[in-house]
Design an enzyme around this catalytic site. Structure first.
Site, PDB file in Angstrom:
ATOM      1  N   LEU A 232     -16.249  19.053 -34.277  1.00 33.15           N
ATOM      2  CA  LEU A 232     -15.726  17.911 -34.821  1.00 33.15           C
ATOM      3  C   LEU A 232     -14.163  18.104 -34.368  1.00 33.15           C
ATOM      4  O   LEU A 232     -13.211  18.578 -34.988  1.00 33.15           O
ATOM      5  CB  LEU A 232     -15.535  17.832 -36.295  1.00 33.15           C
ATOM      6  CG  LEU A 232     -17.046  17.971 -36.977  1.00 33.15           C
ATOM      7  CD1 LEU A 232     -16.836  17.719 -38.529  1.00 33.15           C
ATOM      8  CD2 LEU A 232     -18.058  17.220 -36.495  1.00 33.15           C
ATOM      9  N   ASP A 233     -13.971  17.081 -33.367  1.00 36.33           N
ATOM     10  CA  ASP A 233     -12.961  17.108 -32.520  1.00 36.33           C
ATOM     11  C   ASP A 233     -11.525  16.378 -33.475  1.00 36.33           C
ATOM     12  O   ASP A 233     -11.920  15.057 -33.752  1.00 36.33           O
ATOM     13  CB  ASP A 233     -12.699  16.318 -31.249  1.00 36.33           C
ATOM     14  CG  ASP A 233     -11.466  15.975 -30.369  1.00 36.33           C
ATOM     15  OD1 ASP A 233     -11.063  16.999 -30.256  1.00 36.33           O
ATOM     16  OD2 ASP A 233     -11.201  14.820 -30.259  1.00 36.33           O
ATOM     17  N   ALA A 234     -10.616  16.971 -33.627  1.00 33.65           N
ATOM     18  CA  ALA A 234      -9.334  16.339 -34.173  1.00 33.65           C
ATOM     19  C   ALA A 234      -9.485  15.795 -35.652  1.00 33.65           C
ATOM     20  O   ALA A 234      -9.106  14.700 -35.982  1.00 33.65           O
ATOM     21  CB  ALA A 234      -8.800  15.160 -33.311  1.00 33.65           C
TER      22      ALA A 234
END
Length: 578
Positions: A232-234
């Site tokens: 889960l990016d950023a």
């Protein structure tokens, strides 16, 4: 009797969307994921990993071959060179994109044609656990959704966060120095859109549940194509409320719980990993109560370990390790020293003082590194990350500069990472000991390009076959270390860990397997000086036959001492029963 999937989902949704019909929304999400509302949950606190698991981090096109799609070349490289070493592959965003080397996604459901196809992705997923990015905070300003936002039509009209320059945004935490709000012309006139990272990466509006439903469909699509691990990016920036820091908000944590609930009910052994490049205490909150991330990136490890090796002093690394809580069963740490991004400085907050941070910055700049900045709420620019290849970051010390211990220092860093509680992840350029790519920085104009080189497969194979090249020496030794690690039950990601107190030049810890059939004492000389360790200080049980698992040398005299050369490491253990 346990709650049904639907009732659990409704309870989470009511925290995020208290004014909406959450039962109806839950039905929409379950339909998008193809789930039975009464589905039984997967076993609680289940470890979907073992000591055999090792992750490779790479771009789809890091390894290239003429007239061949890079994803095909990547599969060839994995099969020929790493099949016995890595079990999981994190392919950084392989979607069509407009900037940021993939993190400004234009279409979540397509594979970048220049990289290959979904069939190529599925071929990798059949032989390795596939880790893919869910770039969930933002989307490309050149995407169809954003074009629809401009046209004020769906899907996309209400999919992006709008802001008002008059709002109180003084507390907003930023990872960049670029403007937070950017004006765009739409069919309804000028609007201001929220851009946490760049003007080309417009933040998605999860206050609109339609966006959450869209992502449920995207997740299902990925799962059906073999993705087992979701990064889960950023994700820490997901929910926005003017007047707040707009990071780590409760709605963000609830949305992660929702996504995990949906993912693990679809595929019981799927794993959710949160990418939150923040101070350590904040990072730890993403475990929740073993109901958010299955794994979190150990973001404090890279700067602390590098600082340890360039100063020859492990005080801060040891203090940090003593304060790290054991991960609950069903959760773990993802350990890494380098990645496609830089070495984060925010994770050192509260761990290094300002003078120590500046000394680390100065040292790595002297080794060819660069510094990226973020803008604080009071308008000051602060170092955000250090951009440098790990091979060059460890080429010397803070006091002495570059020296002849670079190879040993580099291998020591990875030996420590391999032994720590958690799952080890190798960035491909660390596995290959690739150096700073200053030509690429000049070509792209982006500091992060310093550690994003590309290799032609034929040249890489020749380099790895050359016993005199440092690339070959690192690659062969790291593969040997990985093989040793994978055979030790005491290196299970959730095995017990205690810190040893052996002074400031010897960094040590003890691991014990879940069933207590094996213990390993991991001792590492993190200095450029010879060190001695008294075996009586380690308290080895005299009835066991101890061996240095790294060298194969048996330990005969438990009352004696062992001399460690600069950056030498010991894994003192009893071999597990066959």
């Amino acid at each position: 009797m346990s709650q049904s999937l639907e009732s659990r989902l409704v309870a989470m949704l009511e925290v995020v969307y208290p004014a909406l019909d959450c039962e109806f929304l839950a039905d929409q999400l379950l339909d998008a994921m193809g789930l039975d509302p009464e589905a039984e949950p997967p076993p609680a606190h289940q470890n979907n990993w073992s000591q055999a698991d090792v992750v490779l981090i790479t771009y789809a096109d890091t390894v290239q071959r003429p007239d061949e799609k890079p994803l095909v070349t990547l599969k060839r490289f994995l099969d020929d060179c790493l099949r016995e070493s890595v079990t999981a592959v994190h392919i950084l965003p392989f979607f069509p994109y407009s900037s940021d080397d993939g993190f400004a996604v234009m279409d979540y459901l397509a594979v970048n044609e220049s990289h290959g196809s979904w069939e190529d992705i599925e071929a990798i997923a059949r032989d390795y656990k596939l880790m893919a990015d869910l770039v969930i905070n933002h989307m490309s300003a050149r995407s169809r959704w954003f074009e629809n936002f401009r046209k004020r039509v769906g899907p996309g009209k209400d999919y992006f966060v709008e802001g008002n320059p008059k709002d109180d945004l003084s507390q907003v935490v930023r990872p960049r120095t670029s403007p937070l709000l950017n004006p765009v012309q739409t069919e309804d006139g000028e609007r201001y859109v929220w851009c946490t990272f760049s003007e080309d990466q417009v933040d998605l509006n999860f206050a609109n549940p339609e966006v959450l439903i869209e992502f449920a469909g995207i997740i299902r699509y990925y799962l059906e194509r073999g993705v087992k691990i979701f990064r889960l990016d950023a994700v820490a920036f997901l929910w926005k409320e003017p007047g707040t820091p707009c990071i780590h908000l409760q709605q963000t944590h609830e949305l992660i719980k929702i996504l995990r609930l949906l993912i693990e009910h679809h595929t019981a052994d799927a794993v959710v990993i949160t990418e939150t490049n923040v101070p350590n205490r904040e990072n730890l909150t993403y475990f929740g109560n073993a109901n958010e991330a299955h794994a979190i990136y150990n973001f404090s490890l890279p700067p602390l370990l590098i600082n340890t090796l360039v100063t020859g002093n492990c005080r801060h690394l040891k203090t940090w390790l003593m304060g790290m809580p054991p991960a609950q069963m069903g959760t773990t740490y993802l350990n890494f020293i380098a990645s496609h991004d830089g070495i984060g400085m925010r994770p050192t907050d509260g761990l290094l003082d300002e003078d120590e941070k500046q000394r680390l910055i100065n040292t790595l700049e002297s080794f060819g590194g660069k510094v990226s900045y973020r803008r604080t709420a009071d308008g000051r620019d602060q170092p955000y990350e250090l951009n440098i290849a790990l091979w060059d970051a460890l080429k010397g010390t803070a006091e002495g500069g570059a020296d002849h211990w670079q190879l040993q220092r580099f291998l020591c860093a990875h030996t420590i990472m391999l032994a720590l509680e958690g799952i080890p992840a190798f960035y491909i350029h660390s596995l290959l000991a690739t150096g700073n790519d200053l030509d690429r920085v000049e070509h792209t104009g982006r500091l992060r390009s310093i550690n994003r080189s590309q290799w032609q497969l034929e040249r890489l194979e020749a380099t790895l076959a050359d016993p005199l090249s440092h690339h070959s020496k690192v690659y062969r030794e790291l593969k040997r270390l990985i093989a040793i690690r994978r055979a030790q039950p005491a290196f299970h990601p959730n095995a017990t860990q205690f810190t040893l107190h052996l002074g400031l030049q010897l960094f040590g810890f003890w691991r014990q397997s879940l069933r207590r059939e094996q213990s390993i004492f991991c001792i590492h000389n993190i200095s450029a000086e010879v060190q001695q360790v008294a075996l009586s200080d380690i308290n080895l049980i005299s009835t066991d036959q101890w061996t240095d698992l790294l060298s194969g040398q048996p330990i005969e005299d438990l009352s004696g001492t062992i001399t460690l050369k600069p950056y030498q490491c010991l894994w003192l253990g009893v071999r597990p029963p066959i």
